[in-house]
Motif scaffolding. Structure first.
Motif, mmCIF file in Angstrom:
data_model
loop_
_atom_site.group_PDB
_atom_site.id
_atom_site.type_symbol
_atom_site.label_atom_id
_atom_site.label_comp_id
_atom_site.label_asym_id
_atom_site.label_seq_id
_atom_site.Cartn_x
_atom_site.Cartn_y
_atom_site.Cartn_z
ATOM 1 N N ALA A 1 -36.355 32.147 97.005
ATOM 2 C CA ALA A 1 -36.067 31.598 95.674
ATOM 3 C C ALA A 1 -35.657 32.693 94.696
ATOM 4 N N LEU A 2 -36.326 33.831 94.763
ATOM 5 C CA LEU A 2 -35.968 34.940 93.878
ATOM 6 C C LEU A 2 -34.552 35.449 94.181
ATOM 7 N N LEU A 3 -34.179 35.440 95.431
ATOM 8 C CA LEU A 3 -32.826 35.871 95.792
ATOM 9 C C LEU A 3 -31.770 34.864 95.356
ATOM 10 N N LEU A 4 -32.121 33.583 95.362
ATOM 11 C CA LEU A 4 -31.164 32.536 95.003
ATOM 12 C C LEU A 4 -31.112 32.242 93.512
ATOM 13 N N SER A 5 -32.131 32.643 92.771
ATOM 14 C CA SER A 5 -32.218 32.263 91.363
ATOM 15 C C SER A 5 -31.042 32.710 90.501
ATOM 16 N N PRO A 6 -30.399 33.851 90.746
ATOM 17 C CA PRO A 6 -29.255 34.204 89.897
ATOM 18 C C PRO A 6 -28.046 33.281 90.080
ATOM 19 N N TYR A 7 -28.036 32.499 91.146
ATOM 20 C CA TYR A 7 -26.872 31.667 91.441
ATOM 21 C C TYR A 7 -27.025 30.229 90.972
ATOM 22 N N THR A 8 -28.103 29.939 90.304
ATOM 23 C CA THR A 8 -28.314 28.594 89.785
ATOM 24 C C THR A 8 -28.937 28.687 88.398
ATOM 25 N N ARG A 9 -28.592 27.769 87.564
ATOM 26 C CA ARG A 9 -29.183 27.749 86.214
ATOM 27 C C ARG A 9 -30.493 26.979 86.195
ATOM 28 N N ARG A 10 -30.791 26.348 87.280
ATOM 29 C CA ARG A 10 -32.006 25.534 87.367
ATOM 30 C C ARG A 10 -33.125 26.325 88.023
ATOM 31 N N ARG A 11 -34.307 25.802 87.887
ATOM 32 C CA ARG A 11 -35.473 26.454 88.474
ATOM 33 C C ARG A 11 -35.882 25.806 89.787
ATOM 34 N N TRP A 12 -35.039 24.976 90.361
ATOM 35 C CA TRP A 12 -35.437 24.272 91.579
ATOM 36 C C TRP A 12 -35.738 25.171 92.757
ATOM 37 N N PRO A 13 -35.068 26.326 92.939
ATOM 38 C CA PRO A 13 -35.450 27.131 94.104
ATOM 39 C C PRO A 13 -36.915 27.581 94.061
ATOM 40 N N ALA B 1 -35.315 44.316 99.506
ATOM 41 C CA ALA B 1 -36.657 44.220 98.905
ATOM 42 C C ALA B 1 -37.394 42.994 99.415
ATOM 43 N N ALA B 2 -36.698 41.873 99.521
ATOM 44 C CA ALA B 2 -37.335 40.651 100.028
ATOM 45 C C ALA B 2 -37.727 40.814 101.494
ATOM 46 N N GLY B 3 -36.849 41.441 102.264
ATOM 47 C CA GLY B 3 -37.168 41.689 103.672
ATOM 48 C C GLY B 3 -38.341 42.634 103.829
ATOM 49 N N LEU B 4 -38.401 43.667 102.985
ATOM 50 C CA LEU B 4 -39.516 44.605 103.030
ATOM 51 C C LEU B 4 -40.825 43.905 102.665
ATOM 52 N N ALA B 5 -40.788 43.048 101.665
ATOM 53 C CA ALA B 5 -41.990 42.297 101.286
ATOM 54 C C ALA B 5 -42.488 41.464 102.463
#
Length: 170
Positions: A108-120, A59-63
């Protein structure tokens, strides 16, 4: 070209262009170059796919692939001249802004499930804003060019967010 937003757009651009040294603004604008932004997304896509989130990566690649499909026809249709190059055309909307926002926010949307923080996402928004700021301050784009790109990218990124599943933990 005419319209009620063009006068304030031109006035804002005249007030901002070249208020910061070109060496700085060109570096900021370069954050939206394909060779800079797209590898960030590609790495996040590879990581997400490796972690089993292939559909989200797709989905990210398609976007990202849809960005030129949206931007290029609009540039050709509007043929808007640039702030510092009135003889040139194709400045509306900003491809660099769309590339930066889609690549960085998509990553950032792809990485967000792997961190509890919002830094991405915070980093993605800072990089995208830096790109947009550099483009306007350097005189590569009018402010409305940048705003239009952001508005065009929001539906793409909402689609990625929906497929990526928000902030759920794997």
């Amino acid at each position: 070209m005419s319209g009620p937003l063009l006068v304030p757009d031109h006035a804002l651009s005249r007030a901002l262009v070249r208020t910061v040294p070109d060496a700085v603004t060109e570096r900021l604008a370069d954050l939206g170059n394909v060779p800079v932004a797209v590898p960030v997304l590609a790495l996040a896509m590879a990581y997400a796919a490796w972690r089993g989130r292939r559909l989200a990566a797709l989905a990210a690649g398609l976007a990202m692939a849809l960005v030129p499909a949206l931007i290029v026809p609009l540039k050709a249709w509007t043929a808007r001249p640039g702030p510092l190059e009135p003889w040139a055309a194709g400045y509306f909307p900003s491809g660099h802004t769309a590339t930066a926002l889609t690549a960085y926010a998509g990553a950032a949307l792809l990485l967000s499930p792997y961190t509890r923080r919002r830094w991405p996402m915070a980093a993605a928004l800072v990089l995208s804003a830096a790109t947009a700021t550099g483009l306007v301050l350097r005189g590569f784009h009018w402010p409305l060019d940048v705003l239009a790109s952001v508005l065009l990218c929001v539906p793409l990124l909402l689609g990625v967010r929906r497929v990526a599943g928000g902030r759920q933990r794997p």
